[in-house]
Design an enzyme around this catalytic site. Structure first.
Site, short mmCIF file in Angstrom:
data_model
loop_
_atom_site.label_atom_id
_atom_site.label_comp_id
_atom_site.label_asym_id
_atom_site.label_seq_id
_atom_site.Cartn_x
_atom_site.Cartn_y
_atom_site.Cartn_z
N PHE A 136 1.06 -1.43 0.28
CA PHE A 136 -0.09 -0.27 0.05
C PHE A 136 0.79 1.21 0.16
O PHE A 136 1.46 1.65 0.51
CB PHE A 136 -0.86 0.22 1.42
CG PHE A 136 -1.36 0.61 0.76
CD1 PHE A 136 -2.76 1.09 0.52
CD2 PHE A 136 -1.57 2.52 1.91
CE1 PHE A 136 -4.21 2.06 0.45
CE2 PHE A 136 -2.47 3.37 1.72
CZ PHE A 136 -3.74 3.42 0.99
N ASP A 221 9.42 2.52 1.28
CA ASP A 221 8.40 3.84 2.02
C ASP A 221 8.06 2.99 3.17
O ASP A 221 8.20 2.82 4.04
CB ASP A 221 6.80 3.35 1.03
CG ASP A 221 5.81 3.44 1.80
OD1 ASP A 221 6.19 3.90 2.80
OD2 ASP A 221 4.74 3.61 1.30
N LYS A 248 3.16 10.82 7.54
CA LYS A 248 2.55 10.59 9.05
C LYS A 248 3.69 10.42 10.87
O LYS A 248 3.19 12.01 10.76
CB LYS A 248 2.38 8.97 9.61
CG LYS A 248 1.31 7.94 8.26
CD LYS A 248 1.04 6.49 9.08
CE LYS A 248 0.25 5.90 7.83
NZ LYS A 248 -1.27 6.76 7.75
#
Length: 395
Positions: A136, A221, A248
């Protein structure tokens, strides 16, 4: 649940998120309260975002002071907080000389920039980008092409071409596909949305070796795993990729994302005018990120996250009804013996705990980095009773 607010929500917001579980009103530390005054221990932290919990005084002070000084300036100008943050991230990443930072507003945007970086490493022959099954990386079109889940992808096809998904953690599959036709390999050290799946030992180093041999980029990532979430600044520490994406937890709750390009050659792939953003790297977001990093450093939270997370994982694994536990630091996945994870999420919410399920068997736990052992013990004490409720055939 505040029915009047929920009705207004459904009447005014696009329904891409379904029905919210609660309407939250305020937060403090590791707790939040809804509009009806009910208190919840937040063990998800906005999906690994609120690194310092809620309403942390250092974050409030940094954002307030920066807004009083200088808010938005656009990318026609620089600001000192932006420069300081870029320097700090290069230091954290142990990036080689010639490395640079591009600031965005989210993880998806950081990965979109990384996708364009990969495309700049393409040629007539070098036209493949490799990602992993279960990946994802976001929901914008380039990031979505890297994301593996069919239900996310299929409504928006055709996506940008050239991306291939290979079996997760399969070293032989990686060896078989990385050659001089590959522009980039993109991977997460720990797949969060797939259920906290950790790359096998040595896989990341192998990916680095193979991409270097083939002239391909290795893009890591770290949107969910970075900024101390695993007890290290980066879950990929020890391997220097060609690019790293962050978001985040970086802003402690304030929106910010970053692409770090490692080395002069990679940094030169994106030139003037080839990518941009209006809000990325704005002074307020940069100040929030600097404050978040400073609190983590000053309070030695990396060591705390590693120790507290390890103890929490052991406690989870000892509970009847929990089949297995995996993760690192305070990014933890627990598989249940029954396919009751979504039901457990709702039951836990009723009892004052915010958790998340990534599938029928798996719950995800990503509390604030400041969480106290006693708060985690509170959840561990309640969990056996919550799991017992799952066995109750009544609705």
């Amino acid at each position: 649940m505040n029915e009047e607010l929920m009705g207004r929500y459904s009447d005014s917001l696009l329904g891409v998120f379904g029905t919210p579980q609660r309407v939250l009103a305020r937060g403090e530390g590791c707790f939040v309260w809804d509009t009806e005054g009910r208190k919840y221990l937040d063990l998800l932290a906005g999906i690994a975002v609120n690194a310092l919990g809620h309403a942390h005084p250092a974050l409030i002070s940094a954002v307030t002071q920066q807004m009083q000084t200088l808010g938005h300036v656009s990318n026609f100008f620089a600001s000192e907080p932006q420069i300081q943050l870029a320097e700090k991230l290069l230091d954290i990443a142990a990036a080689p000389p010639g490395s640079r930072v591009f600031f965005a507003n989210s993880g998806t945007e950081a990965n979109e920039a990384a996708f364009k970086l990969a495309r700049r490493n393409q040629s007539t022959r070098r036209n493949r980008i490799i990602a992993l099954e279960g990946a994802f990386h976001g929901r914008t079109m380039g990031a979505l092409a890297l994301t593996a889940k069919p239900s996310y992808r299929e409504p928006f096809e055709p996506l940008p071409p050239g991306v291939e998904h290979i079996p997760f953690g399969d070293a032989d599959a990686l060896r078989a596909c990385v050659d001089d036709t590959v522009a980039a390999v993109v991977l997460e050290p720990i797949q969060g949305e797939a259920g906290i799946r950790m790359l096998p030992e040595g896989y990341l180093s192998l990916a680095r070796e193979l991409t270097q041999q083939a002239g391909a980029l290795l893009i890591v990532d770290e949107v969910q795993t970075g900024v101390g979430r695993t007890g290290q600044w980066l879950a990929s520490a020890g391997v220097v990729p060609d690019a790293i994406t962050l978001a985040k937890g970086l802003g402690g709750g304030f929106p910010i994302g970053a692409l770090i390009t490692c080395g002069e050659a990679v940094s030169g792939l994106l030139g003037a005018g080839q990518h941009g953003t209006t809000f990325g790297g704005n002074p307020v977001a940069a100040a929030a990120a600097l404050a978040t990093i400073a609190v983590i450093e000053e309070n030695h939270l990396l060591a705390s996250v590693a120790a507290v997370g390890s103890e929490f994982s052991r406690g989870l694994a000892a509970i009847e009804g929990v089949e297995s536990v995996r993760g690192r630091g305070l990014l933890i996945g627990a598989d249940l013996e029954s396919a009751s994870a979504p039901k457990l999420v709702l039951r836990a919410l009723q009892e004052g705990f915010i958790i998340n399920s990534t599938g029928p068997h798996t719950i995800r736990l990503a509390p604030p980095l400041i969480v106290e052992p006693a708060q985690l013990t509170e959840f561990l004490t309640a969990l056996p009773h919550l799991l017992h409720d799952m066995k109750d055939p009544s609705p």
